[in-house]
Design an enzyme around this catalytic site. Structure first.
Site, mmCIF file in Angstrom:
data_model
loop_
_atom_site.group_PDB
_atom_site.id
_atom_site.type_symbol
_atom_site.label_atom_id
_atom_site.label_comp_id
_atom_site.label_asym_id
_atom_site.label_seq_id
_atom_site.Cartn_x
_atom_site.Cartn_y
_atom_site.Cartn_z
ATOM 1 N N SER A 49 23.754 62.598 38.941
ATOM 2 C CA SER A 49 23.476 63.874 39.588
ATOM 3 C C SER A 49 24.532 64.287 40.604
ATOM 4 O O SER A 49 24.758 65.479 40.817
ATOM 5 C CB SER A 49 22.105 63.827 40.266
ATOM 6 O OG SER A 49 21.999 62.690 41.115
ATOM 7 N N HIS A 293 21.723 65.346 48.242
ATOM 8 C CA HIS A 293 22.837 65.517 47.309
ATOM 9 C C HIS A 293 23.811 66.558 47.858
ATOM 10 O O HIS A 293 23.449 67.371 48.714
ATOM 11 C CB HIS A 293 22.330 65.972 45.937
ATOM 12 C CG HIS A 293 21.788 64.878 45.086
ATOM 13 N ND1 HIS A 293 20.630 64.196 45.402
ATOM 14 C CD2 HIS A 293 22.248 64.315 43.928
ATOM 15 C CE1 HIS A 293 20.390 63.282 44.479
ATOM 16 N NE2 HIS A 293 21.372 63.328 43.579
#
Length: 311
Positions: A49, A293
């Protein structure tokens, strides 16, 4: 000093010659930079990811959460790659390089190494973090464990207590630190990653392979995270250390298998999930991104690190 400068009379043709020389130097420098990083014929991006740019617009590839502004796309555009193949996918583990990836029995991605062909001359790989988690969501279950522990014991080290095992030594009348589950999982990932790098090399013998590390998700000190992230502040240094161990493993594994390690932790330091200027989002993202993230700026910083490593 200004008066003296005005009294200095240089011939006009000398100034023109100086400007011409400077232009020639700049042109030579630009030409050298281009020669050092030629446009790839076929660039293949592999990874999880963080490589996919999960949550960063614009998203595609369904559950893989692949962004058209992830660092792979940015690098491909900067280098003017003739062909670019992006098979990055959220929640990918090292095994996802050689096996199809599933989410709740749904096939979400083919084995990523299927995309590596003999004509590939540039390959980036960002993977390994999800191998710290035991479930299909990978590192997400570690984050969930840490957040849940902070609800019960916000002043302690509930996350570290789950993964780091110690014991009381009666002979020395002191607490001894034993094994750490996350450290053990990092060690166990190293040989699998080494095998994957060797497989990539076998499929694309002429490719330059870059193993991209993880950015600075959290700071080294938990004080800046108080009331900012739902993780016990005293657990922050522990998690920071785990990420450091993961990156150290990636660096040593890259060196031992003919790959170039890309440090993304250093250029993103100070822009973690607890900072005032986030390039890595926290539990409640302020910019589009999956929690913990990189946002679009973080992906750009990672792309710049890759380009720097190539030069």
């Amino acid at each position: 000093m200004l008066r003296r400068a005005r009294n200095l009379r240089a011939p006009r043709n000398s100034a023109l010659l100086g400007a011409a020389a400077l232009g020639a130097v700049l042109a030579l420098t630009a030409t050298s930079a281009q020669a050092a990083t030629p446009a790839p014929r076929h660039y293949v991006a592999l990874g999880d990811s963080y490589a996919a740019g999960a949550g960063v617009p614009n998203q595609s590839a369904g559950l893989c959460l692949r962004s058209d502004r992830n660092y792979g796309h940015l690098v491909a555009a900067a280098l003017n790659a003739a062909a670019y193949t992006d098979v990055t996918c959220a929640a990918a583990k090292v095994k996802s390089l050689t096996q199809a990836q599933y989410d709740a029995f749904i096939r979400v991605n083919d084995p990523q190494l299927d995309a590596v062909t003999g004509d590939a001359d540039l390959i980036t790989l960002g993977i390994g973090g999800n191998d710290l988690g035991l479930s299909d969501i990978g590192i997400g279950d570690v984050i969930a464990t840490c957040i849940a522990g902070a609800v019960v014991n916000p002043l302690g080290t509930p996350c570290k207590d789950v993964y780091h095992h110690g014991y009381w030594d009666w002979s020395s009348w002191s607490w001894q630190y034993g094994n750490d589950d996350l450290a053990d999982r990092i060690d166990a990932t190293a040989p699998r990653l080494a095998d994957a790098l060797q497989r990539i090399r076998a499929k694309a013998p002429k490719a330059r392979i870059l193993l991209v590390g993880y950015p600075s998700v959290l700071p080294s000190d938990g004080a800046s995270c108080v009331f900012r992230q739902p993780i016990a502040p005293r657990d922050i240094p522990y998690l920071y250390g785990v990420l450091g161990e993961l990156n150290a493993m990636l660096k040593s594994t890259a060196a031992a298998n003919g790959a170039t390690y890309v440090d993304t932790a250093t250029p993103t330091a100070g822009h973690d999930a607890c900072s005032d200027d986030r390039w890595i989002e926290g539990a409640l993202p302020g910019s589009p991104a999956v929690p913990f993230h990189p946002n679009a700026t973080g992906e750009r910083a990672m792309a710049d690190a890759v380009l720097k490593a190539l030069k």
